[in-house]
Scaffold this motif. Structure first.
Motif, PDB file in Angstrom:
ATOM      1  N   GLY A 254      -6.329  -3.984  -1.244  1.00 32.25           N
ATOM      2  CA  GLY A 254      -5.454  -4.822  -2.060  1.00 32.25           C
ATOM      3  C   GLY A 254      -5.499  -4.430  -3.518  1.00 32.25           C
ATOM      4  N   THR A 256      -3.352  -6.510  -5.866  1.00 31.26           N
ATOM      5  CA  THR A 256      -2.605  -7.569  -6.541  1.00 31.26           C
ATOM      6  C   THR A 256      -3.543  -8.726  -6.849  1.00 31.26           C
ATOM      7  OG1 THR A 256      -0.620  -6.940  -5.291  1.00 31.26           O
ATOM      8  CG2 THR A 256      -0.622  -9.113  -6.367  1.00 31.26           C
ATOM      9  N   GLU A 293       2.120  -6.170  -1.716  1.00 24.49           N
ATOM     10  CA  GLU A 293       1.585  -5.837  -3.032  1.00 24.49           C
ATOM     11  C   GLU A 293       2.670  -5.945  -4.102  1.00 24.49           C
ATOM     12  OE1 GLU A 293      -1.474  -5.492  -3.518  1.00 24.49           O
ATOM     13  OE2 GLU A 293      -2.355  -4.815  -1.626  1.00 24.49           O
TER      14      GLU A 293
END
Length: 807
Positions: A254, A256, A293
């Motif tokens: 990830g 974000t 994202e």
């Protein structure tokens, strides 16, 4: 490739150092380091490999003779016998002439390296004690082989190239027991260990935990209130969104920010920067950039994909277009927001479309180079990816189990890694997961962290695994806090060792056999079990210290821990207790919860500072506290720079302050600073602590002019403390003592009384022992009779340590 990905390499060897045949090539890198290649096609590799970057070191004189059906090739150190066919044990052999132990040593092709001293391993994930290590470039047999036959190659434009398979390409290190020489030349052919930015050498706070922005800042406020300094804030994977729709796969990857936890990431990181801390975020790159994202649309378009289709941008480290977009679109905006460097965690897979390419190595390589694109000192944080990984510090050793067995293995593991040049390991100090709760173990782990290359606390999400000192009982809390404060106080010494690792190819932490190669006591046993007279865990820390960590529980009758250590020949001072030891001997050492045995050699000079907080952390201090240890002459050159740029590489953007101790004359000198003096304060306070001596009256001269000073004397530690305020750093400071300096007494009876007074044992036995020790009898007789006093064995051994330390 962009300019930041093109690094210096000089892979072509000097033609004068090459012996070339139809199917073989022998190249001398030094008179003791030889490259052997064999390929039926007659094709050989001149490009830089994943491991070897520099083959043009210097001309190596050698003689070559044809003898019957074989070649004999000699340098000043080795003699090679080779009959020009495919390598085999009867075909290729090497003799090392006049090694350190006075006997010829011989190596032949295919010989088992039974006495290799090992290197390191990729990770300590889930390790509960000892694991198997890969081989290093040092061996007690005097020879070690580094096989480079299958590594990928690097092109001049900064990209990679698959090596044609087939043939052999290996390097023979024929250094006997000259271990430092072997490591130095390893660095010369693979590349130097770069200097770390100064902030990396302070304390790191890390925990795998769902901190919110406010919660993290409150925690940092608490540390400040407790006067516990930190220089790096590690934000584990919960900084980004992890709870995602299953259609996207795992939440481990990830990029974000989780706005529920961090509503304003920019201000959060600004707050940490205002505290003088740097920020690193954890990333697991394996699953690429998915539709969930925030930067997905831009990334998909950059890769020529239709964002509306929602197809993931697959992680492909072998695609240069993906790599550049991975940095520019995914990482650079987060860095502009405040991220200082990246923690490259697991999950990036184990293989790629390029044969023999380890994606971890490639991530480390390009992330590290990218981190310096704006001129700042490069930095990344990742796992070990094989020989050559020392070029990309710092190493993350993985998620260790919280047990004494894990703690006990880490000193050996860290020191031995220097045998493959990997000196900057960062362990999960305190242990990461599972295991047991032991307050004492946590304190001992923190004390190891103080004298580690990197001191990063870490733990998992479990409710009871937090490492905050105030969560432990009071005496342990105090010990943990003192260990963290001491780490920052030692930064002047550690930072100079950082420079020496770069400039002089000298690892910050090294096994004892680096300095004592012919002493059996300097070598650990291969199975890490305890053998009389052999040290498994003690190590060299910089130029002047020996550390013997305590990695076992307290002894109830003493409320102390113990470690069996070897003291080399000479005179040594305990950094904490002031007890003076004389080698050569092996003995049990006992310490309370607040210290471990750290021995400074006579003549050692250890510069320190007051712990600094906030943005002052990166400043070169306005006061140096300089410990000087009696008993021998000493020399030390203190190194300072700006702590954060690459300017140190030009050899000019640095400042050096030389210090000298003349034991016989009774004089300590601080020379005027040399180099770029605007990097340090114009005026500086000096507090000089002459340790381990009887009281003597000092006179102080500034540039030859005597000044008035006052001094203090601590009789038990034998410390003369002299404070000299506001000295121009350009001026020479000289401290001369009126009386001839002599070593301090160990005040053995006072120390023994303090020990027995606290010992949990029979008062009658303690009284009997103390009377015997005070009797004035010959020490040999006293020690012989001590057992008759019925003191518990561990107490007797602790008494013996004190009574015999300086014999």
């Amino acid at each position: 490739m962009k300019q930041q990905f093109i690094c210096e390499r000089r892979p072509k060897a000097d033609p004068r150092n090459i012996v070339l045949g139809k199917n073989y090539r022998i190249t001398f890198l030094t008179d003791r380091l030889v490259r052997f290649e064999y390929n039926e096609s007659g094709a050989f590799v001149d490009e830089a490999s994943q491991v070897i970057w520099y083959r043009d070191l210097e001309e190596v004189p050698f003689e070559i003779k044809q003898k019957n059906n074989f070649l004999e090739i000699q340098t000043k150190s080795i003699r090679i016998r080779y009959d020009e066919r495919a390598f085999d044990e009867s075909i290729l052999s090497v003799k090392l002439k006049k090694p350190d132990n006075g006997c010829d040593l011989e190596w032949y092709y295919g010989r088992k390296e039974d006495r290799n001293l090992f290197g390191t391993a990729r990770t300590l994930d889930e390790a509960d004690g000892r694991i198997r290590l890969e081989k290093g470039i040092l061996s007690r047999d005097g020879f070690a082989v580094l096989d480079d036959s299958k590594t990928i190659l690097l092109t001049e434009d900064g990209w990679i190239k698959e090596r044609k398979q087939g043939g052999e390409d290996f390097y023979l290190f024929a250094y006997g027991h000259d271990y430092r020489g072997a490591v130095k030349d390893f660095f010369r052919v693979t590349g130097r260990v770069p200097m770390l930015p100064k902030y990396a050498l302070g304390n790191w706070w890390s925990r795998y935990y769902e901190y919110s922005q406010d919660e993290y800042q409150r925690l940092m406020d608490r540390f400040l209130a407790e006067k516990i300094p930190f220089s790096v804030a590690v934000i584990d994977m919960d900084w980004h969104i992890t709870d995602i729709d299953k259609k996207y796969g795992s939440g481990w990857t990830g990029y974000t920010w989780n706005r529920d936890l961090f509503p304003d990431p920019g201000s959060f990181m600004d707050n940490l920067h205002d505290r003088g801390m740097k920020v690193t975020l954890n990333v697991h790159p394996a699953l690429g950039i998915r539709e969930c994202e925030s930067m997905y649309k831009e990334m998909a378009e950059a890769m020529g994909m239709d964002p509306a289709a929602g197809e993931p941008v697959e992680f492909d480290i072998t695609d240069p277009e993906f790599l550049e977009n991975y940095f520019e679109i995914v990482h650079h905006p987060l860095e502009e927001e405040g991220v200082d460097f990246w923690w490259l965690d697991w999950q990036q897979g184990g293989h790629t479309a390029v044969k023999e390419l380890d994606p971890l190595w490639m991530l480390n390589h390009y992330h590290y180079l990218d981190s310096g694109r704006d001129g700042k000192r490069k930095m990344t944080f990742s796992r070990y990816a094989g020989p050559g990984s020392h070029r990309y510090p710092v190493g993350f050793s993985g998620d260790t189990v919280v047990t004494w067995e894990s703690l006990d293995f880490q000193p050996y593991f860290t020191a031995t890694a220097s045998n493959i040049g990997y000196g900057w390991w960062s362990h999960d100090i305190g242990g990461h997961m599972l295991g047991i709760r032991s307050d004492v173990m946590e304190a001992r782990w923190y004390e190891l962290g103080t004298f580690s290359s990197i001191n990063r606390l870490h733990s998992t999400k479990m409710s009871f695994s937090g490492k905050e000192p105030w969560n432990f009982r009071p005496e342990v809390e105090h010990a943990m806090g003192e260990a963290l404060r001491l780490r920052h106080q030692l930064l002047p010494y550690i930072y100079t060792m950082n420079y020496l690792a770069y400039k002089e190819y000298r690892p910050v932490i090294a096994p004892m056999y680096y300095d004592y190669p012919e002493k059996e006591q300097a070598y650990p046993v291969q199975d890490h079990s305890f053998v009389e007279g052999v040290s498994n865990n003690q190590y060299l820390f910089g130029t002047d210290m020996i550390v013997a960590p305590i990695t076992s529980d307290q002894i109830a009758s003493l409320n102390q821990g113990k470690v069996k250590a070897w003291i080399p020949e000479g005179c040594y001072h305990d950094f904490f207790t002031g007890l003076i030891y004389k080698g050569e001997k092996v003995m049990w050492m006992f310490r309370g919860i607040n210290s471990i045995p750290v021995l400074v050699k006579a003549g050692g000079i250890i510069p320190m500072q007051k712990e600094l907080f906030g943005k002052d952390f990166l400043k070169n201090p306005e006061e140096l506290i300089i410990r000087v240890y009696g008993g021998a002459d000493g020399n030390y050159t203190h190194y300072e720079d700006d702590g954060e740029t690459e300017d140190y590489k030009d050899g000019r953007s640095c400042c050096f302050t030389s210090m000298h101790f003349d034991w016989e004359r009774g004089a300590f000198t601080i020379e005027g600073a040399a180099g770029q003096t605007d990097l340090i304060p114009e005026f500086r306070d000096y507090t000089v602590e002459l340790c381990g001596v009887k009281e003597a009256v000092p006179k102080v001269y500034i540039s030859g002019k005597k000044i008035k000073i006052t001094y203090e004397y601590q009789w038990k530690k034998g410390c003369i403390r002299i404070h000299i305020p506001k000295v121009s750093v350009d001026e020479k400071v000289e401290i001369v003592f009126e009386q001839k300096l002599t070593l301090n007494d160990n005040h053995t009876l006072e120390r023994v009384y303090d020990l027995l007074n606290q010992a949990q044992d029979s008062n009658l036995a303690k009284e009997s022992a103390y009377r015997l020790l005070s009797s004035g009898k010959n020490l040999a007789d006293i020690l012989g009779e001590l057992e008759t006093t019925n003191l518990k064995k561990e107490i007797r051994l602790a008494v013996i340590e004190i009574m015999t330390a300086d014999l």
